[in-house]
Design a protein around this motif. Sequence first.
Motif, PDB file in Angstrom:
ATOM      1  N   ALA A 246      28.178 -30.958   7.813  1.00  0.00           N
ATOM      2  CA  ALA A 246      27.235 -29.924   7.379  1.00  0.00           C
ATOM      3  C   ALA A 246      26.717 -29.188   8.606  1.00  0.00           C
ATOM      4  CB  ALA A 246      26.081 -30.535   6.595  1.00  0.00           C
ATOM      5  N   ARG A 247      26.152 -28.024   8.349  1.00  0.00           N
ATOM      6  CA  ARG A 247      25.630 -27.178   9.418  1.00  0.00           C
ATOM      7  C   ARG A 247      24.302 -26.595   8.943  1.00  0.00           C
ATOM      8  NH1 ARG A 247      26.244 -21.868  11.272  1.00  0.00           N
ATOM      9  NH2 ARG A 247      26.660 -21.640  13.508  1.00  0.00           N
ATOM     10  N   ALA A 248      23.262 -26.671   9.790  1.00  0.00           N
ATOM     11  CA  ALA A 248      21.946 -26.181   9.394  1.00  0.00           C
ATOM     12  C   ALA A 248      21.091 -25.915  10.630  1.00  0.00           C
ATOM     13  CB  ALA A 248      21.251 -27.185   8.481  1.00  0.00           C
ATOM     14  N   SER A 249      19.983 -25.216  10.429  1.00  0.00           N
ATOM     15  CA  SER A 249      19.065 -24.934  11.535  1.00  0.00           C
ATOM     16  C   SER A 249      18.330 -26.181  11.999  1.00  0.00           C
ATOM     17  CB  SER A 249      18.040 -23.874  11.103  1.00  0.00           C
ATOM     18  OG  SER A 249      18.664 -22.674  10.736  1.00  0.00           O
ATOM     19  N   ILE A 250      18.155 -27.120  11.077  1.00  0.00           N
ATOM     20  CA  ILE A 250      17.343 -28.308  11.338  1.00  0.00           C
ATOM     21  C   ILE A 250      18.169 -29.558  11.079  1.00  0.00           C
ATOM     22  CG2 ILE A 250      15.269 -29.595  10.679  1.00  0.00           C
ATOM     23  CD1 ILE A 250      14.620 -26.932  11.974  1.00  0.00           C
ATOM     24  N   VAL A 251      18.078 -30.526  11.992  1.00  0.00           N
ATOM     25  CA  VAL A 251      18.633 -31.857  11.764  1.00  0.00           C
ATOM     26  C   VAL A 251      17.518 -32.867  12.003  1.00  0.00           C
ATOM     27  CG1 VAL A 251      20.325 -33.595  12.439  1.00  0.00           C
ATOM     28  CG2 VAL A 251      20.966 -31.173  12.456  1.00  0.00           C
ATOM     29  N   ILE A 252      17.336 -33.764  11.046  1.00  0.00           N
ATOM     30  CA  ILE A 252      16.300 -34.800  11.173  1.00  0.00           C
ATOM     31  C   ILE A 252      16.990 -36.155  11.114  1.00  0.00           C
ATOM     32  CG2 ILE A 252      14.100 -35.654  10.324  1.00  0.00           C
ATOM     33  CD1 ILE A 252      13.775 -33.013   8.805  1.00  0.00           C
ATOM     34  N   PHE A 253      16.766 -36.962  12.134  1.00  0.00           N
ATOM     35  CA  PHE A 253      17.406 -38.268  12.242  1.00  0.00           C
ATOM     36  C   PHE A 253      16.486 -39.323  11.622  1.00  0.00           C
ATOM     37  CE2 PHE A 253      18.752 -35.560  15.731  1.00  0.00           C
ATOM     38  CZ  PHE A 253      20.136 -35.584  15.577  1.00  0.00           C
ATOM     39  N   ALA A 254      16.929 -39.879  10.504  1.00  0.00           N
ATOM     40  CA  ALA A 254      16.179 -40.923   9.809  1.00  0.00           C
ATOM     41  C   ALA A 254      17.066 -42.143   9.633  1.00  0.00           C
ATOM     42  CB  ALA A 254      15.693 -40.401   8.455  1.00  0.00           C
ATOM     43  N   ASN A 255      17.940 -42.362  10.623  1.00  0.00           N
ATOM     44  CA  ASN A 255      18.965 -43.411  10.527  1.00  0.00           C
ATOM     45  C   ASN A 255      18.686 -44.568  11.474  1.00  0.00           C
ATOM     46  OD1 ASN A 255      19.470 -41.384  12.474  1.00  0.00           O
ATOM     47  ND2 ASN A 255      21.640 -41.885  12.613  1.00  0.00           N
ATOM     48  N   ALA A 256      17.414 -44.937  11.565  1.00  0.00           N
ATOM     49  CA  ALA A 256      16.977 -46.163  12.245  1.00  0.00           C
ATOM     50  C   ALA A 256      17.548 -46.284  13.657  1.00  0.00           C
ATOM     51  CB  ALA A 256      17.320 -47.370  11.382  1.00  0.00           C
ATOM     52  N   HIS A 257      18.149 -47.437  13.954  1.00  0.00           N
ATOM     53  CA  HIS A 257      18.572 -47.723  15.333  1.00  0.00           C
ATOM     54  C   HIS A 257      19.676 -46.785  15.813  1.00  0.00           C
ATOM     55  CE1 HIS A 257      18.831 -50.138  18.920  1.00  0.00           C
ATOM     56  NE2 HIS A 257      20.113 -50.372  18.731  1.00  0.00           N
ATOM     57  N   ASP A 258      20.425 -46.196  14.899  1.00  0.00           N
ATOM     58  CA  ASP A 258      21.518 -45.300  15.289  1.00  0.00           C
ATOM     59  C   ASP A 258      21.023 -43.902  15.635  1.00  0.00           C
ATOM     60  OD1 ASP A 258      24.323 -44.991  15.741  1.00  0.00           O
ATOM     61  OD2 ASP A 258      24.477 -43.851  13.883  1.00  0.00           O
ATOM     62  N   ALA A 259      19.739 -43.629  15.397  1.00  0.00           N
ATOM     63  CA  ALA A 259      19.214 -42.282  15.636  1.00  0.00           C
ATOM     64  C   ALA A 259      19.299 -41.884  17.104  1.00  0.00           C
ATOM     65  CB  ALA A 259      17.769 -42.201  15.152  1.00  0.00           C
ATOM     66  N   THR A 260      18.961 -42.799  18.006  1.00  0.00           N
ATOM     67  CA  THR A 260      18.952 -42.436  19.424  1.00  0.00           C
ATOM     68  C   THR A 260      20.364 -42.130  19.925  1.00  0.00           C
ATOM     69  OG1 THR A 260      19.006 -44.784  20.021  1.00  0.00           O
ATOM     70  CG2 THR A 260      16.856 -43.727  19.919  1.00  0.00           C
ATOM     71  N   ARG A 261      21.353 -42.871  19.406  1.00  0.00           N
ATOM     72  CA  ARG A 261      22.738 -42.591  19.807  1.00  0.00           C
ATOM     73  C   ARG A 261      23.178 -41.222  19.330  1.00  0.00           C
ATOM     74  NH1 ARG A 261      27.273 -41.783  17.517  1.00  0.00           N
ATOM     75  NH2 ARG A 261      26.420 -42.266  15.451  1.00  0.00           N
ATOM     76  N   LEU A 262      22.958 -40.946  18.044  1.00  0.00           N
ATOM     77  CA  LEU A 262      23.418 -39.692  17.470  1.00  0.00           C
ATOM     78  C   LEU A 262      22.687 -38.500  18.082  1.00  0.00           C
ATOM     79  CD1 LEU A 262      25.268 -38.363  15.392  1.00  0.00           C
ATOM     80  CD2 LEU A 262      23.466 -38.691  13.681  1.00  0.00           C
ATOM     81  N   ALA A 263      21.407 -38.666  18.360  1.00  0.00           N
ATOM     82  CA  ALA A 263      20.629 -37.572  18.947  1.00  0.00           C
ATOM     83  C   ALA A 263      20.822 -37.455  20.454  1.00  0.00           C
ATOM     84  CB  ALA A 263      19.148 -37.777  18.639  1.00  0.00           C
ATOM     85  N   GLY A 264      21.485 -38.444  21.053  1.00  0.00           N
ATOM     86  CA  GLY A 264      21.724 -38.406  22.485  1.00  0.00           C
ATOM     87  C   GLY A 264      20.476 -38.626  23.321  1.00  0.00           C
ATOM     88  N   LEU A 265      19.570 -39.480  22.854  1.00  0.00           N
ATOM     89  CA  LEU A 265      18.309 -39.726  23.554  1.00  0.00           C
ATOM     90  C   LEU A 265      18.442 -40.893  24.520  1.00  0.00           C
ATOM     91  CD1 LEU A 265      15.813 -39.378  20.559  1.00  0.00           C
ATOM     92  CD2 LEU A 265      16.409 -37.645  22.263  1.00  0.00           C
ATOM     93  N   ARG A 266      17.964 -40.700  25.744  1.00  0.00           N
ATOM     94  CA  ARG A 266      17.957 -41.772  26.742  1.00  0.00           C
ATOM     95  C   ARG A 266      16.580 -42.400  26.893  1.00  0.00           C
ATOM     96  NH1 ARG A 266      20.717 -39.836  32.220  1.00  0.00           N
ATOM     97  NH2 ARG A 266      20.318 -42.043  32.617  1.00  0.00           N
ATOM     98  N   HIS A 267      15.541 -41.656  26.493  1.00  0.00           N
ATOM     99  CA  HIS A 267      14.170 -42.120  26.703  1.00  0.00           C
ATOM    100  C   HIS A 267      13.448 -42.319  25.369  1.00  0.00           C
ATOM    101  CE1 HIS A 267      14.388 -41.511  31.068  1.00  0.00           C
ATOM    102  NE2 HIS A 267      15.043 -40.388  30.796  1.00  0.00           N
ATOM    103  N   ALA A 268      14.120 -42.972  24.446  1.00  0.00           N
ATOM    104  CA  ALA A 268      13.522 -43.310  23.156  1.00  0.00           C
ATOM    105  C   ALA A 268      13.981 -44.716  22.795  1.00  0.00           C
ATOM    106  CB  ALA A 268      13.929 -42.301  22.087  1.00  0.00           C
ATOM    107  N   PRO A 269      13.470 -45.730  23.480  1.00  0.00           N
ATOM    108  CA  PRO A 269      13.989 -47.094  23.321  1.00  0.00           C
ATOM    109  C   PRO A 269      13.690 -47.697  21.958  1.00  0.00           C
ATOM    110  CG  PRO A 269      11.987 -47.102  24.646  1.00  0.00           C
ATOM    111  CD  PRO A 269      12.351 -45.663  24.438  1.00  0.00           C
ATOM    112  N   THR A 270      14.714 -48.283  21.356  1.00  0.00           N
ATOM    113  CA  THR A 270      14.547 -49.018  20.102  1.00  0.00           C
ATOM    114  C   THR A 270      15.354 -50.312  20.174  1.00  0.00           C
ATOM    115  OG1 THR A 270      16.434 -47.939  19.017  1.00  0.00           O
ATOM    116  CG2 THR A 270      14.268 -46.900  18.750  1.00  0.00           C
TER     117      THR A 270
END
Length: 660
Positions: A446-470
């Motif tokens: 899908a393609r959209a203006s907004i993406v919201i990550f509500a996928n628990a521990h996998d959120a940081t991987r998918l969003a590419g976050l290095r400074h959001a420890p879980t």
Amino acid sequence: MSSKLIPATPAFLDDGTPFSPAYDDIYHSAAGALAQAQHVFLRGNDLPQRWRARRLFTIVETGFGIGVNFLATWAAWREDPNRCERLAFVSIEKHPFRAGDLRALHARMVAHATLAPLAAQLADAWPVLTPGLHRLEFESSRVTLTLAFGDALALLPKLWLRADAFYLDGFSPAKNPDLWSPPVFKALARLAGEDATLATYTCAGHVRRALADAGFDCTRADGFASKRTMLIGRFAPRWRLRRHEPPQPFAAVERHAIVVGAGLAGCALVERLAARGWHVTLVERRARAGCEASGNPAGVFHPLLSRDDSLASQITRTGFLYALARWRALERAGHAFARSRGGLLQIADDDEHARALGAAIAERGYPPELVQAMSAAQARDAAGAPVARGGWLYPEGGSLDPAALCSALCNEASEALSWRAGVQAQRIERQDNAWAVFDEQDACIARASIVIFANAHDATRLAGLRHAPTRIVRGQLTCLPLPAAPALRLPIIGEGYAVPLTHALLTGATYDIDDAGDDLRAESHAENLTRLAGLLPGLDPAIAARELALGNLAGRVAFRCVTPDRLPMIGALADEAASARQASTLSGAWPRDLPRAGGLYGSFAFGSRGLVWASLGAELIASQLEGEPWPLERDLAEALDPARYLLRALRQGIVVAGEA
């Protein structure tokens, strides 16, 4: 730390005008509350003309009182065929009335046929009297009332919104000078949108001068009834007064969002966005909603008490009360999710714990609708079985079926929801003014203006976050067959929990950090039964041991996601690469200083509190997207900010310029 909330006491003058003994002043003119509201506040702010053709119009009031200004504004909005799409009303009240007193006051005052049914709705929705913010919703969420209970001097700096109009309606400046002081007006100026207006019945010189100093250009106008003049004004500062502008709505190309993850967090987002007219694509790797931790047979919900009323306690209390309001709305719409009635009982850890929190309940004056201290005997009577010691009853706490709640939230969204089930989101990519989400075969989901990550521990991987420890936490539940379990009348929590089901007693859950094993383990069942025996001394250990030895215990393993501070990640994601490039200038930054990844948001790491945090988290993100008033204080929202760990790293010099 929150202070004790002292409710208002109803009183009347001889002519029937409502009167405040605490301030020795009347709540409205003897000539009529509705007429005063229409003349001073609506016409004084050029309403309804100014809200026409607007998507959102936000009003801030100082002094809710009996609520007639809100009722008059709501009635005017309903009667206007060219009204704004959404009306947000925010009002501060230091001494709110109890619901019963408010209802009685309205019965005496609100005889107008238009206002009476609105007053009844307001009284029905009236919140439990606790300090902080309370979000009430009417007209299918198109009219919101955010009540801020507490002192204006403390609360105004914590609000985050863009105001279009101000109703200055505290008691008279002579009787309540704090509400007409320069700090209050400066706090209002920080919230004022471009060309925001104000109106008030007073023309006191020091009030006019203080408003001018805060950036409001004020003039006199014809007053109401016996008052010859009143004050109207417009925000027109002659110089810059604030470091950060009030929030604006996200500039989305279209009102379409992708939500990744169909647990409680994701499904609550679907419902809250759909209520605002958004289309949502829900991406879930399982076949249906509520298959991960949200698929447990039952979950418990309750406030969190602490001796110092910590940030976590305040956030949980706000989330708990807001969730109850949303669930009641779903139930009125015909949805069912096995929500228990009769309350939830918390057993104290020990006698010192019972004394300390009992004292905190009394000191803060929590109303009995929220929590009631209980002796061991009272707790036993409430539970219907012997309990280890006394504790607290949460009359509105209880248990429900999380997966059924997920389904109800999605069903409420109806045609605004598009499902992409059985698909693993693998990566995201920025494409022009939108985000694309790709699956494991690198096909665009899908393609959209907004993406919201509500996928628990996998959120940081998918969003590419290095400074959001879980971290993940394995939790195994145990179902003890009814013949082997005490018959409880209500759910119980303490060291573990016990929830009566139709066929068993659900207990658990283990807390195995960084354990990814999804196998059912006898030792985990034994651990759960040991904790259960600590709550319920009437549990026969021989029977429980026999059931364990015979392998008769059913169970379920699910995984929770937690952060080091045990608070969730809710809000706009930071642009970590841009922050690294600006590391030297951001070493003393505050949350609003950080560059954000435009269009990326998170709602994850709820731990074991998904039921009480999911609705509030969804409402916060929806409010951020829409530029609406936030549903909780700014300092509490910043404690949930997904960028908080990046901010700490910048302050500590851990992030260096040029870090990828």
